[in-house]
Design an enzyme around this catalytic site. Structure first.
Site, PDB file in Angstrom:
ATOM      1  N   GLU A   1      60.706  31.716  84.613  1.00 11.92           N
ATOM      2  CA  GLU A   1      61.944  31.102  85.117  1.00 11.92           C
ATOM      3  C   GLU A   1      63.160  31.469  84.265  1.00 11.92           C
ATOM      4  O   GLU A   1      64.302  31.212  84.659  1.00 11.92           O
ATOM      5  CB  GLU A   1      61.782  29.575  85.191  1.00 11.92           C
ATOM      6  CG  GLU A   1      61.828  28.829  83.879  1.00 11.92           C
ATOM      7  CD  GLU A   1      60.546  28.867  83.068  1.00 11.92           C
ATOM      8  OE1 GLU A   1      60.479  28.146  82.051  1.00 11.92           O
ATOM      9  OE2 GLU A   1      59.608  29.600  83.448  1.00 11.92           O
TER      10      GLU A   1
ATOM     11  N   HIS B   1      58.099  32.770  79.872  1.00 14.00           N
ATOM     12  CA  HIS B   1      58.777  31.879  80.818  1.00 14.00           C
ATOM     13  C   HIS B   1      59.337  32.715  81.974  1.00 14.00           C
ATOM     14  O   HIS B   1      60.425  33.296  81.839  1.00 14.00           O
ATOM     15  CB  HIS B   1      59.922  31.129  80.135  1.00 14.00           C
ATOM     16  CG  HIS B   1      59.472  30.016  79.247  1.00 14.00           C
ATOM     17  ND1 HIS B   1      59.192  28.756  79.722  1.00 14.00           N
ATOM     18  CD2 HIS B   1      59.244  29.982  77.912  1.00 14.00           C
ATOM     19  CE1 HIS B   1      58.823  27.972  78.723  1.00 14.00           C
ATOM     20  NE2 HIS B   1      58.838  28.700  77.615  1.00 14.00           N
TER      21      HIS B   1
ATOM     22  N   CYS C   1      53.569  29.142  79.898  1.00 15.63           N
ATOM     23  CA  CYS C   1      53.750  28.907  78.470  1.00 15.63           C
ATOM     24  C   CYS C   1      52.650  27.963  77.947  1.00 15.63           C
ATOM     25  O   CYS C   1      51.479  28.312  77.981  1.00 15.63           O
ATOM     26  CB  CYS C   1      55.145  28.387  78.178  1.00 15.63           C
ATOM     27  SG  CYS C   1      55.604  28.481  76.424  1.00 15.63           S
TER      28      CYS C   1
END
Length: 206
Positions: free
Chosen positions: A190, A188, A85
């Site tokens: 994650e 992202h 990001c």
């Protein structure tokens, strides 16, 4: 430090907890470090980041010796490095969001999405991100996977050879960039379920 351990650069503007949890889920060792002496021993580095560009760069610049250590790891030792990001944006020369130079490892710049009547800024939510070339980061990922994005500024790499993925939100932008051992993703991983999990697994094996 063990060879396969991921070192996550720890600073206030990073989505660190979710990254740590995902690596634990993958059974990949990771540590969060902000001390340049510890980072100097890293064998793989993740540079996270959320928020404003200048805040992120100020945080890196405020730690004595950290930029020098990161430059050595990236450009001399050439260990695998992943920007996430804002962390991806900081790999470039800079951003229209601020005035502080970026790390400059990949030539390019971040600019704000243009105002679009039917689309809100920031670009927030799931979007398809399409690889533009073969890269080990995308191993075992099906065509046109969706990832989770939250950003108001988009990166455009100067050299097309550094573009690894493209996405579209009213306009086309570079959703992943790379140069040799260095790569970055605007989304992202994650927070991107199975596709993001595979991205982080692939990085851990680079």
């Amino acid at each position: 430090m063990e060879k396969n351990t991921i070192t996550i650069i720890g600073f206030p503007y990073g989505n660190i907890g979710s990254l740590v949890n995902m690596f634990k889920h993958l059974k990949v060792n990771c540590v969060v470090e902000s001390d340049p002496k510890s980072i100097a021993k890293a064998t793989r580095i993740v540079l996270p980041g959320v928020g404003a560009f200048d805040q992120g760069m100020q945080c890196l610049n405020s730690v004595s010796g950290l930029i020098d250590v990161l430059n050595k790891k990236a450009l001399v030792e050439k260990i695998p490095i992943l920007g996430v990001c804002l962390g991806m944006q900081m790999l470039t020369d800079g951003s229209d969001e601020g005035s502080i130079p970026g790390l400059g490892w990949i030539k390019g710049k971040a600019s704000r999405f243009p105002e679009m009547r039917d689309l809100k800024i920031p670009h927030m939510g799931w979007n398809i991100s399409t690889p533009t070339q073969n890269h080990s980061l995308f191993k075992d990922i099906s065509i046109d996977p969706k990832y989770y994005f939250v950003h108001s500024y988009m990166v455009q790499a100067t050299n097309p050879v550094n573009v690894l993925m493209k996405a579209n939100y009213g306009v086309e932008f570079d959703s992943a960039i790379g140069s040799e051992n260095i790569c970055g993703v605007q989304f992202h991983p994650e927070k991107s379920h199975k596709y993001g999990k595979q991205i982080l697994k692939n990085f851990s094996e680079m």
